[in-house]
Design an enzyme around this catalytic site. Structure first.
Site, PDB file in Angstrom:
ATOM      1  CE  LYS A  71      -0.140   4.768  -5.726  1.00  0.00           C
ATOM      2  NZ  LYS A  71      -1.599   4.484  -5.601  1.00  0.00           N
ATOM      3  CB  THR A  73      -0.084  -3.462  -0.295  1.00  0.00           C
ATOM      4  OG1 THR A  73      -0.960  -4.038  -1.258  1.00  0.00           O
ATOM      5  CG2 THR A  73       0.328  -4.527   0.704  1.00  0.00           C
ATOM      6  NE  ARG A  94      -7.232   6.649  -5.163  1.00  0.00           N
ATOM      7  CZ  ARG A  94      -6.686   6.353  -6.329  1.00  0.00           C
ATOM      8  NH1 ARG A  94      -7.122   6.925  -7.429  1.00  0.00           N
ATOM      9  NH2 ARG A  94      -5.699   5.483  -6.400  1.00  0.00           N
ATOM     10  CE  LYS A 105      -4.871   0.201  -9.558  1.00  0.00           C
ATOM     11  NZ  LYS A 105      -5.494  -0.230  -8.303  1.00  0.00           N
ATOM     12  CB  ALA A 273      -4.088   9.699 -10.137  1.00  0.00           C
ATOM     13  CG  PHE A 301      -2.069   5.734 -11.579  1.00  0.00           C
ATOM     14  CD1 PHE A 301      -2.026   4.350 -11.734  1.00  0.00           C
ATOM     15  CD2 PHE A 301      -3.228   6.395 -11.958  1.00  0.00           C
ATOM     16  CE1 PHE A 301      -3.108   3.644 -12.259  1.00  0.00           C
ATOM     17  CE2 PHE A 301      -4.318   5.702 -12.481  1.00  0.00           C
ATOM     18  CZ  PHE A 301      -4.243   4.333 -12.636  1.00  0.00           C
ATOM     19  CG  PHE A 381       7.607  -8.582  -5.015  1.00  0.00           C
ATOM     20  CD1 PHE A 381       6.642  -9.206  -5.789  1.00  0.00           C
ATOM     21  CD2 PHE A 381       7.396  -7.259  -4.640  1.00  0.00           C
ATOM     22  CE1 PHE A 381       5.488  -8.530  -6.183  1.00  0.00           C
ATOM     23  CE2 PHE A 381       6.253  -6.580  -5.021  1.00  0.00           C
ATOM     24  CZ  PHE A 381       5.292  -7.214  -5.800  1.00  0.00           C
ATOM     25  CD1 TRP A 410       0.914  -8.459  -0.533  1.00  0.00           C
ATOM     26  CD2 TRP A 410       2.081 -10.328  -0.137  1.00  0.00           C
ATOM     27  NE1 TRP A 410       0.313  -9.481  -1.231  1.00  0.00           N
ATOM     28  CE2 TRP A 410       1.012 -10.646  -1.008  1.00  0.00           C
ATOM     29  CE3 TRP A 410       2.957 -11.346   0.253  1.00  0.00           C
ATOM     30  CZ2 TRP A 410       0.794 -11.928  -1.475  1.00  0.00           C
ATOM     31  CZ3 TRP A 410       2.736 -12.642  -0.225  1.00  0.00           C
ATOM     32  CH2 TRP A 410       1.660 -12.915  -1.080  1.00  0.00           C
TER      33      TRP A 410
END
Length: 561
Positions: A71, A73, A94, A105, A273, A301, A381, A410
């Site tokens: 998210k 990224t 954030r 994480k 969150a 999230f 991916f 990415w």
């Protein structure tokens, strides 16, 4: 391919003054923290008041899985993509917490060729904002115990003190403690505990305050506990708000950094969150809207937590109107929601993707309930197949009525996300709204607190009902009667499922949401409803990321992600 850290280190960063100049921020309004980080002064922010706002784009996601969704990224990539197609865009995200960085994480600066930099500083101490929030929270805690020690003029009942200390680290041993042991000189022993800094009401206030005056007023409204006759005692009564504001004075100035491609980004504030409201600061978002035509922000999230709180708490409190939303999904995560174990996600599996699409469908539908135009970003991916992508796109078009765009930011940076950027512009500049009435919160302020919580559970989580012990029901009743009934609800629950069972993936329906505890956040202006087994002080995993983080022989950090 190089690691995120290697990519970030190889980048040629521009001086922060050049990033500020791109936004029209004069050098004397930018307070540098080194060569590539700066804080924007309030005098300049106040001078922007008369400018029109740009368009606000929210990036949210499906329910997170260990397979990853990307998210942040995607938020960074979309900001770069909008600038690439000629739009003046800015990113608002954030600040990372040290807890996840050293826990499970990892960092929160994006990944691959869609990152905010300098990555190491952002993921670690950055400008010290979190330390200031921790200090302000714990100053209030110290003043509470000191007040009781010196005679307790306000009559605080030690059994009803509800203000907890905080630490920006995952440390389960501190969840429940007994403080002031060791004799008369150390005060009066009582039950106490720690939350992680991102769960502090000071963090929530910090992220919702419009300016320093609003910050001090909100801090003063914090209810730290109650007397024996259940009269509330506030931080203002303890004369704490002024000193707390002093500690937060510099921190409240938004932090300006850049992406790998030189797009400007505010990285400011950081409530989780799953235990808080999950959005960056109102100061940063409102300032960015005055400086850019497009502001891309994220909410933590999945959309059931982050987006719902973004709409129902942040937008409601700050008067924001989102122009469009992006729901991020990956083939890998959809397979996990379809029942495939993490170690078997590589081979093509259309049936698992088809089953997992139920999770995506509910999130897209939920965003639509707020009247916000939505598009799906499929974060690509390398093991994905064309058939899997085609299945998702066809499902979104035929069943959900939204577009789904393949994104490769990415690996390719802004070049891999230009189609998404163009589609987002089309959505944001269109007058079309899903329900014909434009953006609106899920519930009205006037709806009773219990009914607000039930509406969130049934409409957003797919639950059939909510349950609570009589003592918790009495809390709802008492808060309603005490004049707090107009506050929005901030649900604390697992991020991994629509239910309160983290192992229940996909889109479960008909479950019941158990309410364990209620915490009034009078200063922040919402009610935290804690559901299931969620903890406001996380613990470290069996193998924490900290075990892999070290300095090499050249003094460079290794293992940070």
């Amino acid at each position: 391919m190089a690691s995120d850290l290697e990519i970030a280190r190889a980048a040629k960063l521009r001086p922060i003054e050049a990033i500020g100049e791109r936004l029209g921020i004069p050098a004397d309004a930018l307070h540098p923290y080194g060569r590539h980080i700066g804080k924007v002064g309030f005098d300049f922010i106040e001078s922007l008041e008369g400018r029109p706002d740009g368009k606000l784009i929210l990036v949210t996601a499906i329910s997170p899985t260990p397979a990853g969704e990307g998210k942040t990224t995607t938020t960074v990539g979309l900001g770069d993509g909008l600038n690439r197609i000629g739009r003046k865009a800015m990113i608002c995200i954030r600040e990372p917490s040290l807890g996840p960085c050293f826990g499970m994480k990892g960092g929160a600066a994006g990944g691959g060729y869609a990152q905010v930099v300098p990555m190491e500083q952002i993921n670690l101490h950055f400008t010290g904002d979190f330390h200031a929030i921790t200090a302000a929270n714990n100053l209030l805690a110290a003043l509470i115990d000191n007040h009781v020690y010196w005679g307790n003029e306000l009559g605080l009942d030690p059994r009803r003190i509800n203000w907890r200390r905080v630490l920006d680290m995952n440390d389960r041993a501190l969840r429940e403690i007994v403080s002031s042991l060791g004799g008369v000189a150390n005060g009066f022993p009582r039950e106490d505990g720690f939350d992680i800094t991102v769960a502090s009401e000071v963090m929530a206030i910090f992220c919702l305050a419009r300016d320093l005056r609003d910050l001090e007023e909100r801090l003063g409204r914090i209810i730290v506990g109650y007397t024996r006759d259940k009269t509330a005692v506030t931080a203002a009564a303890l004369k704490a708000a002024g000193a707390m504001t002093v500690l937060l004075k510099d921190a409240l100035q938004p932090n300006l950094v850049q992406t790998l491609e030189g797009s400007p980004a505010f990285v400011h504030g950081g409530p989780f969150a799953n235990i808080a409201h999950g959005c960056n600061s109102v100061v940063a978002t409102r300032t960015a809207l005055k400086l850019a035509d497009y502001v891309v922000t994220e909410a933590g999230f999945g959309a059931d937590l982050g987006a719902e709180k973004f709409f129902d708490i942040k937008c409601r409190k700050a008067g924001l109107t989102p122009a469009a939303a992006v729901v991020v999904a990956t083939v890998r995560a959809l397979k996990m929601h379809g029942g495939v174990p993490k170690d078997q996600l590589g081979p093509e599996n259309l049936e698992a993707v088809r089953k997992g699409l139920a999770n995506l469908a509910r999130h897209v539908g939920n965003v639509g309930k707020f009247g916000v135009p939505t598009i799906v970003a499929i974060n690509r991916f390398h093991a994905d197949t064309e058939a899997e992508h085609r299945l998702i796109q066809e499902f979104c078009a035929s069943q959900l009525g939204v577009d789904a765009v393949i994104c490769n930011h990415w690996a390719e940076g802004s070049h891999g996300v230009t189609e998404l950027a163009e589609r987002v512009v089309g959505l944001a500049e269109s007058r079309r709204r899903l329900d014909g009435h434009g953006f609106h919160p899920l519930y009205a302020d006037e709806l009773p607190l219990w009914d607000k919580m039930k509406l969130i559970a049934t409409e957003i989580y797919g639950a059939s009902d909510i349950i609570a012990d009589q003592s918790v029901r009495n809390q709802f009743r008492d808060l309603q009667a005490a004049g707090f009934g107009n506050l929005p609800i901030c649900v604390a629950k697992t991020q991994y499922s629509f239910s309160t069972d983290p192992n229940l993936r996909g889109a479960p329906s008909g479950h019941v949401v158990p309410i364990r505890e209620i915490r009034l956040r009078a200063g922040a202006g919402f009610l935290v409803v804690i559901c299931g087994e969620i903890m406001t002080m996380p613990g470290l995993p069996r193998v924490p990321s900290a075990e892999q983080i070290r300095l090499d022989r050249d003094g460079q950090i290794e293992g940070l992600s």
